[in-house]
Design an enzyme around this catalytic site. Structure first.
Site, short mmCIF file in Angstrom:
data_model
loop_
_atom_site.label_atom_id
_atom_site.label_comp_id
_atom_site.label_asym_id
_atom_site.label_seq_id
_atom_site.Cartn_x
_atom_site.Cartn_y
_atom_site.Cartn_z
N ASP A 1 50.27 -34.54 -15.49
CA ASP A 1 49.47 -35.30 -14.52
C ASP A 1 50.38 -35.89 -13.45
O ASP A 1 51.60 -36.00 -13.63
CB ASP A 1 48.72 -36.42 -15.26
CG ASP A 1 47.45 -36.86 -14.54
OD1 ASP A 1 47.30 -36.57 -13.33
OD2 ASP A 1 46.61 -37.51 -15.18
N SER B 1 46.71 -34.45 -5.71
CA SER B 1 47.26 -33.39 -4.87
C SER B 1 48.50 -32.73 -5.47
O SER B 1 48.77 -31.55 -5.19
CB SER B 1 47.59 -33.97 -3.48
OG SER B 1 48.51 -35.04 -3.59
N GLU C 1 41.80 -39.46 -17.35
CA GLU C 1 43.21 -39.07 -17.44
C GLU C 1 43.84 -39.67 -18.69
O GLU C 1 44.60 -39.01 -19.39
CB GLU C 1 43.96 -39.54 -16.19
CG GLU C 1 43.58 -38.76 -14.95
CD GLU C 1 44.35 -39.18 -13.71
OE1 GLU C 1 44.86 -40.31 -13.67
OE2 GLU C 1 44.42 -38.37 -12.78
C1 5RP Z 1 44.19 -39.78 -9.69
C2 5RP Z 1 45.59 -40.00 -10.12
C3 5RP Z 1 46.63 -39.12 -9.52
O1 5RP Z 1 47.38 -38.53 -10.53
C4 5RP Z 1 47.52 -39.97 -8.64
O2 5RP Z 1 46.68 -40.66 -7.73
C5 5RP Z 1 48.54 -39.13 -7.89
O3 5RP Z 1 47.88 -38.33 -6.94
P1 5RP Z 1 48.69 -37.46 -5.87
O4 5RP Z 1 49.37 -36.38 -6.64
O5 5RP Z 1 47.61 -36.94 -4.95
O6 5RP Z 1 49.63 -38.37 -5.15
O7 5RP Z 1 45.90 -40.85 -10.92
O8 5RP Z 1 43.37 -40.84 -10.05
#
Ligand code: 5RP
Length: 228
Positions: A92, A37, A114
């Site tokens: 990321d 998100s 990732e």
């Molecule tokens: C997905 C990930 C995301 O980067 C992580 O979960 C963070 O997500 P968010 O920005 O929705 O908190 O590793 O697998």
């Protein structure tokens, strides 16, 4: 599509994504785009800047099906690691970030892709709101996601707690319709690691990565250049 009327957390996510992109994404940049998100706000920024003409010749390599869809829907130029195997920057999100910028990722189930895109990038930047900050991993986040081949999932689920403590279970889809399936066709094991003892994350990563059937873990150690 600029977001308005955000809660404080959403605003913090957007501020982190915008500040990072403003500083590190430039015309002609080959950019790895993470998942989650917070990254949605990065895509929002990129769309605005690209359509406004300030990110000419940008190339985006997504880390997940969902991110690819966001990029395509936003009219951004999308590539992959076959056509663009070396990236300038990857941005990321994270589930938890400690004082050394070691991260737990994979809450959304995209950790192997990732890590592959991060590894292909010269610079890796993490965007996260303040709820993700920790002194040590485990201060706030409860578990480590581990991507595993379906064939190996049961023995690996048993082996992780036997070797390292805690408990491990397959991540189930909503209404427990079956295991969550990653973009690679794998399963996710969520390992609730023991909180009482100090963990040697480098040793644990090496041991887990060496286990047949484990694709990768959500541990990102010594790879983050800057956090936002
Ligand atoms: C997905 C990930 C995301 O980067 C992580 O979960 C963070 O997500 P968010 O920005 O929705 O908190 O590793 O697998």
């Amino acid at each position: 599509m600029v977001s308005t009327e955000l809660s404080p957390i959403e605003k913090a996510k957007r501020d982190a994504a915008y500040a990072c992109a403003k500083k590190h994404v430039y015309p002609g940049c080959k950019l790895g785009v993470g998942s989650g998100s917070t990254v949605k706000y990065l895509v929002e920024y990129l769309e605005h800047a690209y359509k406004g003409g300030s990110l000419k010749d940008l190339v985006c390599v997504p880390t997940s099906f969902m991110t690819k869809k966001w990029l395509v829907d936003s009219g951004l130029p999308v590539s992959d690691l076959d056509s663009t195997p070396v990236l300038d920057v990857c941005i990321d999100g994270a589930d938890e970030v400690d004082a050394d910028l070691t991260c737990i990722k994979g809450g959304g189930g995209c950790l192997a892709r990732e890590k592959i895109v991060q590894h292909a990038s010269r610079k890796f930047l993490v965007i996260a709101d303040h709820t993700k900050e920790a002194v040590s991993l485990g201060d706030r986040y409860q578990f480590l996601p581990i991507e595993v081949l379906p064939f190996a999932s049961t023995p690996v689920c048993l082996e992780i707690p036997r070797l390292h403590g805690g408990t491990a279970g397959l991540r189930m889809a909503m209404k427990k319709a079956g295991p969550v399936i990653t973009d690679n066709g794998s399963y996710i094991i969520d390992w609730v690691f023991p909180k009482q003892k100090k963990m040697d994350w480098k040793a644990i990563q090496a041991k887990l990565a060496d286990t047949p059937g484990i694709v990768d873990t959500g541990l990102f150690i010594d790879v983050v250049d800057e956090g936002y």
